[in-house]
Design an enzyme around this catalytic site. Structure first.
Site, PDB file in Angstrom:
ATOM      1  N   LYS A  62     -16.099   2.800   9.067  1.00  0.00           N
ATOM      2  CA  LYS A  62     -16.187   2.041  10.309  1.00  0.00           C
ATOM      3  C   LYS A  62     -16.913   2.799  11.425  1.00  0.00           C
ATOM      4  O   LYS A  62     -18.118   2.817  11.466  1.00  0.00           O
ATOM      5  CB  LYS A  62     -14.808   1.548  10.733  1.00  0.00           C
ATOM      6  CG  LYS A  62     -14.229   0.527   9.743  1.00  0.00           C
ATOM      7  CD  LYS A  62     -13.102  -0.256  10.316  1.00  0.00           C
ATOM      8  CE  LYS A  62     -12.511  -1.233   9.307  1.00  0.00           C
ATOM      9  NZ  LYS A  62     -13.391  -2.307   8.886  1.00  0.00           N
ATOM     10  N   ASP A  95      -5.914   7.172   4.467  1.00  0.00           N
ATOM     11  CA  ASP A  95      -6.983   6.230   4.767  1.00  0.00           C
ATOM     12  C   ASP A  95      -7.089   6.109   6.285  1.00  0.00           C
ATOM     13  O   ASP A  95      -6.293   5.431   6.930  1.00  0.00           O
ATOM     14  CB  ASP A  95      -6.655   4.878   4.125  1.00  0.00           C
ATOM     15  CG  ASP A  95      -7.729   3.822   4.379  1.00  0.00           C
ATOM     16  OD1 ASP A  95      -8.540   4.001   5.317  1.00  0.00           O
ATOM     17  OD2 ASP A  95      -7.739   2.795   3.667  1.00  0.00           O
ATOM     18  N   PHE A 130      -3.582  -2.209   3.576  1.00  0.00           N
ATOM     19  CA  PHE A 130      -4.913  -2.816   3.451  1.00  0.00           C
ATOM     20  C   PHE A 130      -5.914  -1.699   3.220  1.00  0.00           C
ATOM     21  O   PHE A 130      -6.113  -0.845   4.077  1.00  0.00           O
ATOM     22  CB  PHE A 130      -5.306  -3.606   4.705  1.00  0.00           C
ATOM     23  CG  PHE A 130      -6.663  -4.250   4.570  1.00  0.00           C
ATOM     24  CD1 PHE A 130      -6.804  -5.455   3.905  1.00  0.00           C
ATOM     25  CD2 PHE A 130      -7.792  -3.632   5.086  1.00  0.00           C
ATOM     26  CE1 PHE A 130      -8.048  -6.038   3.756  1.00  0.00           C
ATOM     27  CE2 PHE A 130      -9.041  -4.216   4.940  1.00  0.00           C
ATOM     28  CZ  PHE A 130      -9.171  -5.422   4.271  1.00  0.00           C
TER      29      PHE A 130
END
Length: 405
Positions: free
Chosen positions: A262, A232, A147
């Site tokens: 985030k 990532d 993802f």
């Protein structure tokens, strides 16, 4: 009577939201109005332990005073300049970010998906201008069940049919290999491979943890084929897994490029970045890439404060210790409902055996006991509370999990 009024108020707000919002999420039926530290409150004053942390964007907890102070102070000076001009906040932020990440250069953006797009563009341009790959022939290897965001190119990386359905045609140039399989990665490499992009732990796929040594072997394979190793760390970074960055759990697994987001914004402002070497990010020239809000002074000041909180309060170390405590408690439950408990630090997945139904009813039952968490891939309960959680609160969470499971 009071409970009926509460439900009516909550139902009214949910109905209003569902009427005017596109239905691209399936939230739990709770309406939050206040947050502080690890706790949130609904519109009727009921308190819940936040065990999702906005998908790890709230590692520092809700409304951390140092981050809120930085936000409000900067908002009183200047918030946006665009990159047409310099501002006095970006350099200080990027200096701290590069020092923290052990990198030479950074490119700030806003969302994680934008940072992923930035990394893809950087890897491709590096491949054409540095490695000598023929134009438009660059290949990037990604892992099954990954993802990396929701943009058209990000879903082009995905192997999830639900993520891709009805959104084609897709961006070409990607090749998939099984996550955790270094031999498959080595076989997939070609002279046109410019990069491998992976999550060190796959979050959305259900907290999938690779075998020990996998990241280190990925690093070696990329070196042998002159391809970039891109990690990532949008969900796994900034202390979440018990190390400052998840790849640091293995020696010899340092990436060429790291994608962050985030928690970089401290839960109050969207901030993301790509960090790498001068050789790699130096491929960008004026006009190649940009963002109106990327590197704005408000974002930079918030992100600098967010990094300082993680470093100064030792949140990675807290995550390692408290995560191990929660992990062992969950492993000790011996519930027939639990198929597996996996994770690192305070990024834990509890997989529910399909014979006992999906995970969502369990999340709803936990909500009624004051715990907010969310299912992922139908069978996995994701537990990722803010890293400022206390030992007593970890134990209370374990009690609630035991009561339900």
């Amino acid at each position: 009577m009071r409970e009926a009024r509460a439900m009516n108020q909550q139902d009214t707000i949910i109905s209003l939201t569902e009427t005017y919002s596109a239905h691209n999420y399936h939230p739990l039926p709770v309406v939050l109005t206040k947050g502080e530290g690890v706790w949130v409150w609904d519109v009727e004053g009921r308190r819940y332990l936040d065990c999702l942390s906005a998908y790890s964007a709230l590692n520092q907890g809700h409304r951390h005073p140092a981050i809120i102070d930085a936000l409000t102070a900067q908002a009183g000076r200047i918030t946006l300049t665009s990159r047409a001009f310099h501002n006095d906040r970006m350099g200080k932020f990027l200096q701290l970010l590069c020092k923290t990440a052990g990198m030479e250069m950074a490119l700030p953006m806003n969302t994680g998906a934008e940072a992923v797009e930035t990394a893809i563009k950087a890897a491709r341009k590096w491949g054409y201008t540095r490695k000598g790959v023929p134009q438009d022939q660059a290949e990037i290897i990604v892992c099954n069940e990954n993802f990396h965001g929701r943009t058209t190119t990000a879903v082009s990386l995905s192997s999830d049919p639900d993520t891709r359905r009805d959104f084609g045609p897709f961006t070409p140039g990607f090749k998939w290999v099984p996550f955790g399989d270094a031999a498959a990665l080595a076989e997939a490499m070609t002279e046109n491979t410019v990069a491998l992009i992976l999550e060190p732990i796959q979050g959305e796929a259900g907290i999938n943890v690779p075998p020990d040594g996998y990241l280190r072997e990925c690093r070696r394979i990329c070196d042998r084929h002159n391809a970039l190793f891109v990690v990532d760390e949008i969900q796994t970074g900034l202390g979440r897994t018990g190390a400052l960055f998840c790849h640091q759990h293995e020696d010899g697994a340092d990436p060429d490029m790291m994608i962050l987001g985030k928690a970089l914004g401290g839960g109050v402002y969207p901030v993301s970045a790509v960090v790498s070497s001068r050789e790699i990010l130096g491929v960008f020239q004026p006009g190649d890439h940009g963002s109106t809000f990327g590197g704005n002074p408000l974002a930079c000041e918030v992100a600098r404060a967010s990094l300082r909180v993680i470093l100064d309060e030792g949140l990675a170390e807290r995550s390692r210790y408290l995560g191990a405590r929660l992990y062992e408690r969950l492993r000790s439950l011996n519930s027939p409902r639990i198929k597996e408990v996996r994770g690192r630090g305070l990024m834990i997945g509890v997989e529910i055996d399909k014979a006992h139904g999906p995970a969502r009813p369990i999340c709803e039952a936990l909500m009624r006991r004051g715990v907010l968490c969310k299912e992922t891939h139908e069978q996995v309960i994701r537990l990722a509370p803010p890293l400022v959680i206390q030992e007593s609160e970890i134990d209370w969470l374990g009690d609630q999990m035991a009561a339900i499971l």
